[in-house]
Scaffold this motif. Structure first.
Motif, short mmCIF file in Angstrom:
data_model
loop_
_atom_site.label_atom_id
_atom_site.label_comp_id
_atom_site.label_asym_id
_atom_site.label_seq_id
_atom_site.Cartn_x
_atom_site.Cartn_y
_atom_site.Cartn_z
N THR A 229 0.81 -1.23 0.00
CA THR A 229 0.00 0.00 0.00
C THR A 229 0.84 1.27 0.00
O THR A 229 0.35 2.32 -0.38
N THR A 230 2.10 1.16 0.42
CA THR A 230 2.93 2.35 0.62
C THR A 230 4.28 2.16 -0.06
O THR A 230 4.90 1.09 0.08
N ILE A 231 4.74 3.17 -0.78
CA ILE A 231 6.02 3.08 -1.49
C ILE A 231 6.87 4.29 -1.12
O ILE A 231 6.46 5.44 -1.29
N GLY A 232 8.07 4.02 -0.60
CA GLY A 232 9.01 5.07 -0.26
C GLY A 232 10.07 5.22 -1.34
O GLY A 232 10.52 4.23 -1.92
N PHE A 233 10.45 6.44 -1.59
CA PHE A 233 11.49 6.73 -2.58
C PHE A 233 12.61 7.54 -1.94
O PHE A 233 12.35 8.54 -1.27
N GLU B 268 5.50 -3.95 6.73
CA GLU B 268 5.29 -5.20 6.00
C GLU B 268 4.53 -4.98 4.69
O GLU B 268 4.63 -5.79 3.77
N ARG B 269 3.78 -3.89 4.61
CA ARG B 269 3.02 -3.60 3.39
C ARG B 269 3.60 -2.38 2.67
O ARG B 269 2.89 -1.66 1.98
N ALA B 270 4.91 -2.20 2.85
CA ALA B 270 5.59 -1.05 2.26
C ALA B 270 6.80 -1.51 1.45
O ALA B 270 7.32 -2.62 1.61
N ASN C 128 -2.79 5.36 -6.54
CA ASN C 128 -2.99 3.93 -6.30
C ASN C 128 -2.23 3.45 -5.07
O ASN C 128 -2.60 2.43 -4.47
N TYR C 129 -1.18 4.18 -4.71
CA TYR C 129 -0.37 3.85 -3.55
C TYR C 129 -0.06 5.14 -2.80
O TYR C 129 -0.07 6.23 -3.38
N LEU C 130 0.22 5.00 -1.51
CA LEU C 130 0.72 6.14 -0.75
C LEU C 130 2.20 6.29 -1.07
O LEU C 130 2.98 5.36 -0.87
N ASP D 92 4.24 17.49 -5.54
CA ASP D 92 2.79 17.23 -5.48
C ASP D 92 2.45 15.76 -5.70
O ASP D 92 1.30 15.36 -5.45
N LEU D 93 3.39 14.97 -6.15
CA LEU D 93 3.13 13.55 -6.39
C LEU D 93 3.30 12.70 -5.13
O LEU D 93 2.95 11.51 -5.14
N PHE D 94 3.80 13.31 -4.06
CA PHE D 94 4.04 12.56 -2.83
C PHE D 94 2.96 12.88 -1.78
O PHE D 94 2.52 14.01 -1.66
N ASP D 95 2.59 11.84 -1.05
CA ASP D 95 1.63 12.01 0.04
C ASP D 95 2.31 12.48 1.32
O ASP D 95 1.65 13.01 2.21
N ALA D 96 3.61 12.25 1.42
CA ALA D 96 4.36 12.68 2.61
C ALA D 96 5.82 12.87 2.24
O ALA D 96 6.33 12.21 1.33
N ILE D 97 6.47 13.79 2.94
CA ILE D 97 7.89 14.08 2.75
C ILE D 97 8.57 13.87 4.10
O ILE D 97 8.17 14.47 5.09
N GLU D 98 9.61 13.05 4.13
CA GLU D 98 10.35 12.79 5.37
C GLU D 98 11.83 13.06 5.10
O GLU D 98 12.48 12.33 4.35
#
Length: 234
Positions: A7-11, A171-173, A118-120, A143-149
């Motif tokens: 559900t979640t993808i980090g870049f 586990e779902r990332a 489709n994904y966070l 603007d394409l990201f749901d969160a910035i860390e």
């Protein structure tokens, strides 16, 4: 109802979404040229790397720490006799590094646009806060990201915290990046998927062995291949 496995993808940002190490290498060449009368370039670079590693716990990752390490190395190489004019030039090339243009890598925008909604999507990057915010703004990708860390370091607890806060847990990332040491190995340790996207230039400090035996480890040639990896999990 069956839960989605992802559900979640980090870049990662530097050298995953846009060029970064290339500018550090060019700056290092300028720095060694300044001190070439005192030592050969390989020796200067080796001493600079030692200073960078030594100073990480004091200054963290980023351009400001790199600039301070260059100054420290210049003092060491010249045995304390580095001219003030050279210090001034080091500060100048450090400032130039803070202003380098943002060059996004191939397939970045198309991939993010295809996944957005489709994904966070969360950008997870380490380094100087001001510099990372500047590059993100100039990239036009924010603007394409749901969160910035923007974090001081990346380890398993970092990914557990972020993926639990932003998404449905590690586990779902999935974490995408060019650094095995910072992006992939700790994400795998947190229980996430880790997708390695090698870059032609990667800081030697970030080199570790590929965790090829890890069941959640993946490797792709470029971000254009990411969607195929994600679809295979469904």
């Amino acid at each position: 109802m069956t839960q989605r496995p992802l559900t979640t993808i980090g870049f990662d940002a530097d050298d995953t979404l846009w060029q970064n190490e290339r500018f550090y290498r060019l700056t290092e060449l300028q720095f060694t040229d300044l001190l070439i009368d005192h030592a050969d370039s390989d020796h200067i670079s080796a001493r600079l790397l030692e200073a960078e590693k030594r100073n990480l716990r004091h200054y963290g990752f980023g351009i400001k720490g790199f600039t301070l390490s260059m100054i420290e190395t210049a003092i060491e190489i010249t045995e304390g006799e580095v001219p003030a004019t050279v210090i001034a030039q080091i500060l100048d090339i450090g400032r130039d590094l803070l202003a380098h243009p943002v060059e996004t890598l191939p397939h970045v925008r198309q991939t993010l646009e295809a996944l957005s909604g489709n994904y966070l999507l969360v950008l997870i990057t380490k380094g100087d806060l001001f510099d990372q915010e500047r590059k993100l703004a100039q990239s036009g990708l924010g603007d394409l990201f749901d969160a910035i860390e923007i974090v001081s370091d990346k380890n398993a607890s970092t990914y557990r915290r972020i993926f639990s806060k932003v998404g449905d847990g590690p586990e779902r990332a999935m974490m995408i990046g060019n650094s095995l040491k910072s992006d992939i190995v700790p994400a795998l340790a947190a229980g996430s998927y880790g997708v390695f996207v090698p870059h032609e230039l990667t800081w030697s400090f970030e080199h570790v062995e590929e965790p090829t035996e890890a069941p959640r480890f993946r490797k792709i040639g470029h971000l254009g291949e990411l969607y195929r990896v994600i679809e295979a999990l469904s």
